[in-house]
Motif scaffolding. Structure first.
Motif, PDB file in Angstrom:
ATOM      1  N   UNK A   1       0.738  -1.250  -0.001  1.00  0.00           N
ATOM      2  CA  UNK A   1       0.093   0.018  -0.087  1.00  0.00           C
ATOM      3  C   UNK A   1       0.877   1.291   0.038  1.00  0.00           C
ATOM      4  N   UNK A   2       1.996   1.202   0.746  1.00  0.00           N
ATOM      5  CA  UNK A   2       2.719   2.575   1.232  1.00  0.00           C
ATOM      6  C   UNK A   2       3.544   2.721  -0.270  1.00  0.00           C
ATOM      7  N   UNK A   3       3.881   1.695  -1.052  1.00  0.00           N
ATOM      8  CA  UNK A   3       4.606   1.752  -2.425  1.00  0.00           C
ATOM      9  C   UNK A   3       3.839   2.178  -2.995  1.00  0.00           C
ATOM     10  N   UNK A   4       2.559   2.041  -3.231  1.00  0.00           N
ATOM     11  CA  UNK A   4       1.616   2.425  -4.200  1.00  0.00           C
ATOM     12  C   UNK A   4       1.273   4.116  -3.829  1.00  0.00           C
ATOM     13  N   UNK A   5       1.297   4.368  -2.745  1.00  0.00           N
ATOM     14  CA  UNK A   5       1.094   5.824  -2.187  1.00  0.00           C
ATOM     15  C   UNK A   5       2.269   6.534  -2.575  1.00  0.00           C
ATOM     16  N   UNK A   6       3.564   5.893  -2.483  1.00  0.00           N
ATOM     17  CA  UNK A   6       4.779   6.722  -2.907  1.00  0.00           C
ATOM     18  C   UNK A   6       4.718   6.967  -4.379  1.00  0.00           C
ATOM     19  N   UNK A   7       4.202   5.599  -5.191  1.00  0.00           N
ATOM     20  CA  UNK A   7       4.146   5.950  -6.654  1.00  0.00           C
ATOM     21  C   UNK A   7       3.383   7.096  -7.253  1.00  0.00           C
ATOM     22  N   UNK A   8       2.113   7.318  -6.508  1.00  0.00           N
ATOM     23  CA  UNK A   8       1.340   8.426  -6.711  1.00  0.00           C
ATOM     24  C   UNK A   8       2.158   9.650  -6.179  1.00  0.00           C
ATOM     25  N   UNK A   9       2.618   9.705  -5.468  1.00  0.00           N
ATOM     26  CA  UNK A   9       3.410  10.792  -5.049  1.00  0.00           C
ATOM     27  C   UNK A   9       4.428  11.361  -6.006  1.00  0.00           C
ATOM     28  N   UNK A  10       5.113  10.516  -6.536  1.00  0.00           N
ATOM     29  CA  UNK A  10       6.261  10.576  -7.532  1.00  0.00           C
ATOM     30  C   UNK A  10       5.505  10.838  -8.892  1.00  0.00           C
TER      31      UNK A  10
ATOM     32  N   UNK B   1       6.267   3.437 -12.638  1.00  0.00           N
ATOM     33  CA  UNK B   1       5.263   2.531 -12.825  1.00  0.00           C
ATOM     34  C   UNK B   1       6.155   0.936 -12.665  1.00  0.00           C
ATOM     35  N   UNK B   2       7.109   1.061 -13.515  1.00  0.00           N
ATOM     36  CA  UNK B   2       7.772  -0.154 -13.826  1.00  0.00           C
ATOM     37  C   UNK B   2       8.506  -0.532 -12.456  1.00  0.00           C
ATOM     38  N   UNK B   3       9.119   0.249 -11.799  1.00  0.00           N
ATOM     39  CA  UNK B   3       9.881   0.393 -10.579  1.00  0.00           C
ATOM     40  C   UNK B   3       8.927  -0.060  -9.381  1.00  0.00           C
ATOM     41  N   UNK B   4       7.691   0.300  -9.497  1.00  0.00           N
ATOM     42  CA  UNK B   4       6.591  -0.068  -8.344  1.00  0.00           C
ATOM     43  C   UNK B   4       6.456  -1.603  -8.702  1.00  0.00           C
ATOM     44  N   UNK B   5       6.098  -1.857  -9.834  1.00  0.00           N
ATOM     45  CA  UNK B   5       6.074  -3.377 -10.248  1.00  0.00           C
ATOM     46  C   UNK B   5       6.973  -4.005 -10.147  1.00  0.00           C
ATOM     47  N   UNK B   6       8.244  -3.813  -9.931  1.00  0.00           N
ATOM     48  CA  UNK B   6       9.142  -4.709  -9.558  1.00  0.00           C
ATOM     49  C   UNK B   6       9.316  -4.969  -8.031  1.00  0.00           C
TER      50      UNK B   6
ATOM     51  N   UNK C   1       1.097  -5.883  -6.969  1.00  0.00           N
ATOM     52  CA  UNK C   1      -0.006  -4.765  -7.182  1.00  0.00           C
ATOM     53  C   UNK C   1      -1.378  -5.196  -6.733  1.00  0.00           C
ATOM     54  N   UNK C   2      -1.678  -6.681  -6.467  1.00  0.00           N
ATOM     55  CA  UNK C   2      -2.999  -6.801  -5.808  1.00  0.00           C
ATOM     56  C   UNK C   2      -2.950  -6.558  -4.408  1.00  0.00           C
ATOM     57  N   UNK C   3      -1.895  -6.596  -3.697  1.00  0.00           N
ATOM     58  CA  UNK C   3      -1.773  -6.214  -2.245  1.00  0.00           C
ATOM     59  C   UNK C   3      -1.870  -4.721  -2.097  1.00  0.00           C
ATOM     60  N   UNK C   4      -1.071  -4.111  -3.122  1.00  0.00           N
ATOM     61  CA  UNK C   4      -1.163  -2.593  -2.845  1.00  0.00           C
ATOM     62  C   UNK C   4      -2.234  -1.921  -3.118  1.00  0.00           C
ATOM     63  N   UNK C   5      -3.333  -2.628  -4.016  1.00  0.00           N
ATOM     64  CA  UNK C   5      -4.434  -2.020  -4.194  1.00  0.00           C
ATOM     65  C   UNK C   5      -5.775  -2.319  -3.115  1.00  0.00           C
TER      66      UNK C   5
END
Lengths: 187, 250, 208
Positions: free
Chosen positions: A5-14, A95-100, A104-108
């Motif tokens: 979840x945190x990684x996804x929020x970080x991705x949005x911020x970036x 986005x690729x960095x995030x997926x690496x 994604x399922x847990x992130x959402x």
């Protein structure tokens, strides 16, 4: 809240930060650091290239058209083009960095309902995609190559209808299975 | 344990089950046979309290199972814990992020204790401890079937309903399942096509015709001798050969 | 039709994210009020259905073929809110899992294709089914769903130069014709797909 979840929020911020900055040095630095990360630290040349190739055709056409139109109107397109392209690459690479790193399922999964929606949809999408590829193989193995328009339409109807029926049957069965396993007992 | 009397079930106006009556006693191992479209899956869903008959009565431990009765959440909870159904397509029963969460879903939901131990025990039996952290949607068909079976068995049900459980399983897992069904004391009703595998654990065979009625109800030996046996596409010689040896030797 | 990341300015995508999220929550509640326990399985099924309909190649008379979108058949048969929620879910999964489309462009894609596409097809069908033959009404519903979606995507892209520089560079005069003309063919494809699915469903009901 979990790590993903945190990684996804970080991705949005970036991505939000990237979309506000029009500084070439910053955008280029960002691009360089993620590229270096993929190439040297993870050794993922393939991932990097496939990510870039996905947007490249669109960007090439867009940039070329913009270049020509600027020349015609005697403008200076270079700064515009560099920023536009760098920003797109930066966002794609983020986005690729995030997926690496994240699942994604847990992130959402910000709530249990969301988790179930994504898992049910994603697993069904996977099943349907596999069935779809089987269908294309059927088309190749059971039909001659130059099929008539009518045949192709009939096959399409069969395929679309099949998925339609399957989707309804599966929804009904899944609802029953969830009920049988106690899903609705406490809600 | 189960009493069905004169059950009719229609899907829209199409009959799916007609005049179905039988009882299954506690601990009995019954097998449900019948051609495609004879209504086996519907019958199992009906016994699991997911569908309701148009006519007739279904009693579970002496209590009628109806829509109204299952509105009583306390009753529904006890009923759903006792009765576990494996769907024909194991895929649809699985909706949790990882295999561990999938198997522990039931025990958590129904407030059982020692969840971790239970999950590890059942995972060990099915040889899926290596998969516990994997997302369910990345598993193969056979692995999904094992996870589905594990998720049902971890509940220690009193009545286990299985809809063609061997369709996705390899021979080794089929054998484990048969042995388990024979050994454990829970009541089972298994819909399947392979009579030779079913013979291993099945004490009683209930046969549905394609007209959606029960045409046979009794032990295997009597079924084998009846004219129905060959009519349903089974070969007596094969059955004799099976009796003499093979993986499911008694 | 998916817009990638980096084309939409934050002045537009931030408010649209809020609007889209609000509509999605409202849509989910609408569906839940109607089908209750079946909500999650049906949303998942419709999402998978629209995903696979996007893979299908619809042959057009003349030899070429286009990809379907599937928004019209889902909206007409399951209702426009279901169409919107399912298509949005697919777009989100495509963006985050598969890297197709984008995060900043997600609300634009979801609102134009999912929301406008679903509601256009649904109401065009409702309006036309009494005036025209069912098949024709279905075809037009599919056709206009795509054209309206493409028009609004063209408008969203075309107003970027007015909002802030360094995003999508062309104005409305360019985007509208460039997007609308090819989407006439996609619209025909969607129309054909809608009719085919409708025929299948009608036949299925007759056989029951």
């Amino acid at each position: 809240m979990n790590r993903d979840n945190l990684m996804l929020i970080l991705l949005f911020l970036c991505i939000i930060i990237l979309s506000f900055i029009n500084n070439i040095a910053f955008l280029f630095g960002y691009f360089l650091s993620i590229t270096v990360f993929f190439l040297i630290i993870r050794g993922r040349v393939g991932t990097l290239i496939s990510g870039i190739l996905r947007v490249l055709p669109f960007l090439v056409v867009l940039s070329f058209a913009f270049y020509i139109s600027s020349l015609l109107s005697k403008g200076h397109p270079y700064r515009y083009l560099v920023i536009l392209n760098l920003r797109v690459f930066d966002m794609v690479l983020s986005l690729m960095f995030f997926r690496e790193f994240a699942n994604p399922l847990r992130a959402l999964s910000f709530s249990s309902t969301l988790t179930y929606i994504f898992i049910l949809s994603y697993s069904q999408i996977k099943t349907f995609t596999e069935l779809y590829y089987d269908f294309s193989l059927v088309m190749r193995s059971r039909m001659v190559l130059d099929t008539s328009y009518k045949d192709r339409i009939l096959f399409l109807r069969k395929m679309a209808g099949y998925f339609f029926k399957k989707a309804i049957a599966r929804a009904e069965d899944t609802a029953m299975a969830m009920k049988a396993r106690g899903f609705f007992l406490y809600d | 344990m189960i009493e069905l009397s004169h059950i009719d079930f229609y899907f829209d106006k199409r009959p799916v089950l007609l005049d179905i009556s039988f009882n299954i006693e506690e601990g009995e191992k019954a097998v449900l046979l019948g051609p495609n479209g004879s209504g086996k899956s519907t019958l199992l869903k009906l016994i699991a309290g997911l569908l309701f008959p148009k006519r007739g009565k279904y009693l579970f431990n002496g209590k009628e199972i109806s829509k109204k009765r299952l509105k009583d959440k306390k009753f529904e909870r006890a009923f759903r814990k006792d009765v576990q159904l494996m769907f024909q397509e194991p895929d649809i029963m699985l909706f949790n992020p990882s295999v561990y969460e999938e198997i522990s879903y039931g025990p958590l939901r129904f407030g059982m204790d020692n969840i971790k131990e239970r999950v590890l025990k059942v995972a060990d039996f099915w040889g899926i401890n290596g998969l516990l952290k994997r997302p369910v949607y990345l598993l193969s068909g056979g692995e999904k079937a094992k996870v589905a079976l594990a998720s049902l068995l971890v509940m220690e049900p009193r009545l286990l309903l299985l809809d063609e459980p061997t369709a996705y399983l390899d021979m080794k897992s089929t054998k484990s399942l048969c042995k388990l069904l024979k050994k454990e004391r829970f009541t089972t009703l298994v819909a399947m096509h392979d009579v030779h595998i079913a013979r291993y654990f099945g004490e009683r065979f209930i046969v549905l015709s394609k007209e959606h009625r029960i045409v046979f109800d009794g032990p295997f030996d009597r079924f084998k001798e009846s004219s129905l046996f060959e009519e349903f596409g089974f070969f007596k010689e094969e059955s004799e050969a099976c009796l003499k040896g093979g993986p499911y030797e008694r | 039709m998916h817009i990638p990341d980096g084309m939409i300015s934050p002045k537009m995508y931030i408010p649209l994210h809020v609007v889209n999220a609000g509509l999605l929550v409202y849509g989910f509640k609408r569906i839940k009020n109607k089908i209750d326990e079946k909500t999650l399985p049906y949303i998942a099924s419709c999402a998978a259905l629209s995903f696979v309909l996007m893979l299908l190649q619809v042959p057009l008379p003349g030899g070429t073929s286009v990809h379907g979108v599937g928004v019209a058949p889902i909206a007409i048969i399951f209702g426009p809110w279901m169409g919107f929620v399912a298509i949005s879910l697919v777009l989100l999964i495509q963006a985050i899992f598969l890297g197709v489309g984008g995060i900043t462009s997600f609300p634009v894609n979801a609102l134009c294709i999912g929301f406008l596409g679903s509601f256009t097809s649904y109401y065009i069908y409702l309006f036309l089914r009494n005036l025209l033959k069912d098949k024709v009404a279905m075809f037009l519903a599919g056709f206009f769903a795509i054209l309206v979606a493409a028009l609004f995507i063209a408008i969203s892209l075309g107003i970027q130069p007015m909002l802030s520089p360094y995003y999508f560079p062309f104005g409305l005069k360019t985007t509208i014709p460039v997007l609308l003309v090819p989407h006439i063919f996609v619209g025909i494809g969607e129309g054909i797909l809608t009719v085919l699915i409708y025929e299948f469903v009608k036949k299925g009901i007759k056989n029951e």
